[in-house]
Scaffold this active site. Sequence first.
Site, mmCIF file in Angstrom:
data_model
loop_
_atom_site.group_PDB
_atom_site.id
_atom_site.type_symbol
_atom_site.label_atom_id
_atom_site.label_comp_id
_atom_site.label_asym_id
_atom_site.label_seq_id
_atom_site.Cartn_x
_atom_site.Cartn_y
_atom_site.Cartn_z
ATOM 1 N N GLN A 131 4.790 9.227 7.334
ATOM 2 C CA GLN A 131 3.857 10.139 6.651
ATOM 3 C C GLN A 131 4.297 11.586 6.821
ATOM 4 O OE1 GLN A 131 -0.044 9.102 8.072
ATOM 5 N NE2 GLN A 131 -0.036 7.132 7.021
ATOM 6 N N GLY A 173 -5.309 7.605 5.367
ATOM 7 C CA GLY A 173 -4.405 8.528 6.049
ATOM 8 C C GLY A 173 -3.167 8.812 5.221
ATOM 9 N N ARG A 208 -8.712 12.042 12.581
ATOM 10 C CA ARG A 208 -7.254 11.857 12.722
ATOM 11 C C ARG A 208 -6.503 13.186 12.709
ATOM 12 N NH1 ARG A 208 -5.388 6.857 9.128
ATOM 13 N NH2 ARG A 208 -3.586 7.063 10.520
ATOM 14 N N ARG A 248 2.667 5.988 -3.312
ATOM 15 C CA ARG A 248 3.793 6.812 -3.756
ATOM 16 C C ARG A 248 3.983 6.739 -5.268
ATOM 17 N NH1 ARG A 248 4.232 5.519 1.500
ATOM 18 N NH2 ARG A 248 5.526 6.763 2.911
ATOM 19 N N ARG A 250 -7.545 -3.131 9.686
ATOM 20 C CA ARG A 250 -6.630 -4.067 10.343
ATOM 21 C C ARG A 250 -7.246 -4.671 11.614
ATOM 22 N NH1 ARG A 250 -2.463 -3.499 6.820
ATOM 23 N NH2 ARG A 250 -1.898 -1.356 6.292
ATOM 24 N N SER A 255 7.201 9.006 12.196
ATOM 25 C CA SER A 255 6.126 8.868 11.212
ATOM 26 C C SER A 255 6.652 9.066 9.799
ATOM 27 C CB SER A 255 5.012 9.879 11.500
ATOM 28 O OG SER A 255 4.197 10.039 10.357
ATOM 29 N N LYS A 268 0.831 -1.211 0.000
ATOM 30 C CA LYS A 268 0.000 0.000 0.000
ATOM 31 C C LYS A 268 0.861 1.255 0.000
ATOM 32 C CE LYS A 268 -3.057 0.723 3.501
ATOM 33 N NZ LYS A 268 -2.992 2.060 4.129
ATOM 34 N N SER A 269 1.903 1.273 0.814
ATOM 35 C CA SER A 269 2.760 2.466 0.894
ATOM 36 C C SER A 269 3.376 2.774 -0.466
ATOM 37 C CB SER A 269 3.885 2.240 1.908
ATOM 38 O OG SER A 269 3.363 2.116 3.206
ATOM 39 N N ASP A 277 1.981 -1.164 11.873
ATOM 40 C CA ASP A 277 0.635 -1.595 11.476
ATOM 41 C C ASP A 277 0.329 -3.036 11.890
ATOM 42 O OD1 ASP A 277 0.094 0.861 10.343
ATOM 43 O OD2 ASP A 277 0.824 0.276 8.363
HETATM 44 C C1 S3P Z 1 2.635 4.722 6.233
HETATM 45 C C2 S3P Z 1 3.157 5.111 7.421
HETATM 46 C C3 S3P Z 1 2.640 4.675 8.730
HETATM 47 C C4 S3P Z 1 1.679 3.494 8.590
HETATM 48 C C5 S3P Z 1 0.734 3.657 7.449
HETATM 49 C C6 S3P Z 1 1.489 3.799 6.146
HETATM 50 C C7 S3P Z 1 3.242 5.230 4.994
HETATM 51 O O1 S3P Z 1 1.962 5.762 9.323
HETATM 52 O O2 S3P Z 1 0.957 3.319 9.786
HETATM 53 O O3 S3P Z 1 -0.136 2.563 7.349
HETATM 54 O O4 S3P Z 1 2.957 4.672 3.903
HETATM 55 O O5 S3P Z 1 4.012 6.191 5.057
HETATM 56 P P1 S3P Z 1 2.755 6.853 10.231
HETATM 57 O O6 S3P Z 1 3.698 7.537 9.349
HETATM 58 O O7 S3P Z 1 1.692 7.776 10.733
HETATM 59 O O8 S3P Z 1 3.381 6.049 11.324
#
Ligand code: S3P
Length: 449
Positions: free
Chosen positions: A177, A101, A129, A33, A405, A175, A28-29, A330
């Site tokens: 993110q 998110g 959030r 991107r 999850r 984080s 997913k990450s 996660d």
């Molecule tokens: C992610 C970062 C994580 C993770 C999320 C995916 C990402 O969040 O929990 O499912 O793809 O950068 P945080 O950066 O808030 O920890």
Amino acid sequence: MSHDSEPTPLSAAPGAPLRGRLRPPGDKSISHRAMILGLLSIGETRVEGLLEGDDVLRTAAAARALGASMERLGEGRWVVRGVGIGGLSDPAETLDFGNAGTGSRLMMGVVGGQPVTATFDGDASLRSRPMRRILDPLRLMGTQVLAEAEGGRVPLTLRGPREAIPIRYETPAASAQIKSAVLLAGLNAPGTTTVIEAAATRDHTERMLRLFGAEVSVTPHGPDGHGRAVALTGQPTLRGTEVVVPADPSSAAFPLVAALIVPGSEITIEGVMMNPLRTGLITTLIEMGADIERLREREEGGETVADLRVRASRLKGVDVPAERAPAMIDEYPVLAVAAAFAQGTTRMNGLHELRVKESDRLAAVAAGLKANGVAHLIEGDDLLVHGDGTAPPGGGTVTTHLDHRIAMAFLVMGLATAEPVTVDDGAMIATSFPSFLPTMQALGAGIGE
Ligand code: S3P
């Protein structure tokens, strides 16, 4: 924008051993991107193995609204034609990120660094959030926050500057993110944007920026070297390229734990990304005594991947250090499930970030354990799960709070408890693992409506 369809309750019942092979969906990450850097580059980006879950499709729709064009060639095969840094256009409508998110926060970084105005919104989970962690650094970079919901939440409207201001920013939480949003805004800054993180988090943005032609340096940071300083040279020309998405270790986690706890199981999970910033769960499970073999390690799309052969195992409780949290952030819900079957206490330290995920995951996991007769305790930011090495009672209904999850973790639990486990709503599973049900059923799991 709210999740207004009827909830889909699902149940899992104990049954026969799990057997067979599977390939989990794309990471997913990396999928988010790929869409975002496809938008910001010139020319074509070809993606193989894209996760076609709701979260990523929202990011794709947002990239389209900001000017990218895209085509789906087949399952997981997409072509994105980007507009380049500085070429974005104002979206006609609100960017609705649903439950996502990562998509929303990374795209805030994109919009916050470019001369466009966009409104971000999402479902009830996303609306709860915290977004200040993104808005604070963006303001330093010149982003105007034209509107925001109380407490710095979506719906919110951003207007980026003609050029962003390069900053050196220490993230207040571990984080990826936050790091990624600042780096993405820094793409349109004249000069070097540096993000300092006290603990290394997943590095997919850095890796992919390089793949698209940006200059990024990464150096160890802090007294123990666990942190990172990530420096991006601004205003590069990003060029479209090929992205091969490996299988998501965070999705692999569910069949993996299922095979460990259902007696007699043996499965092989193919092509799982082994990036060390994502494999904390595997490290922990092996410490607990799990029989997991890494087979056919190889390179795919710039990442090491492996096939994982997993056999049902007797697990014992362990202490999971807080420093490992970023590499398995996660995976705590499903680790808590594994811990419920282990002999002894598993102590998971330093879980404060779990409180701001798709749900308050610490509370949601504790409530799910309670509903199914598992002894546990929350001590500050730590979760302790007590097992006696036998199957917990089960029989409970778990509230998922729009959290994919939580839903998948407790369905896995119900495959090995004495009584079936029900989750109140499995609809959100489609955000990250749309094929979860048929994939698990093909292994022999008794999961259904
Ligand atoms: C992610 C970062 C994580 C993770 C999320 C995916 C990402 O969040 O929990 O499912 O793809 O950068 P945080 O950066 O808030 O920890």
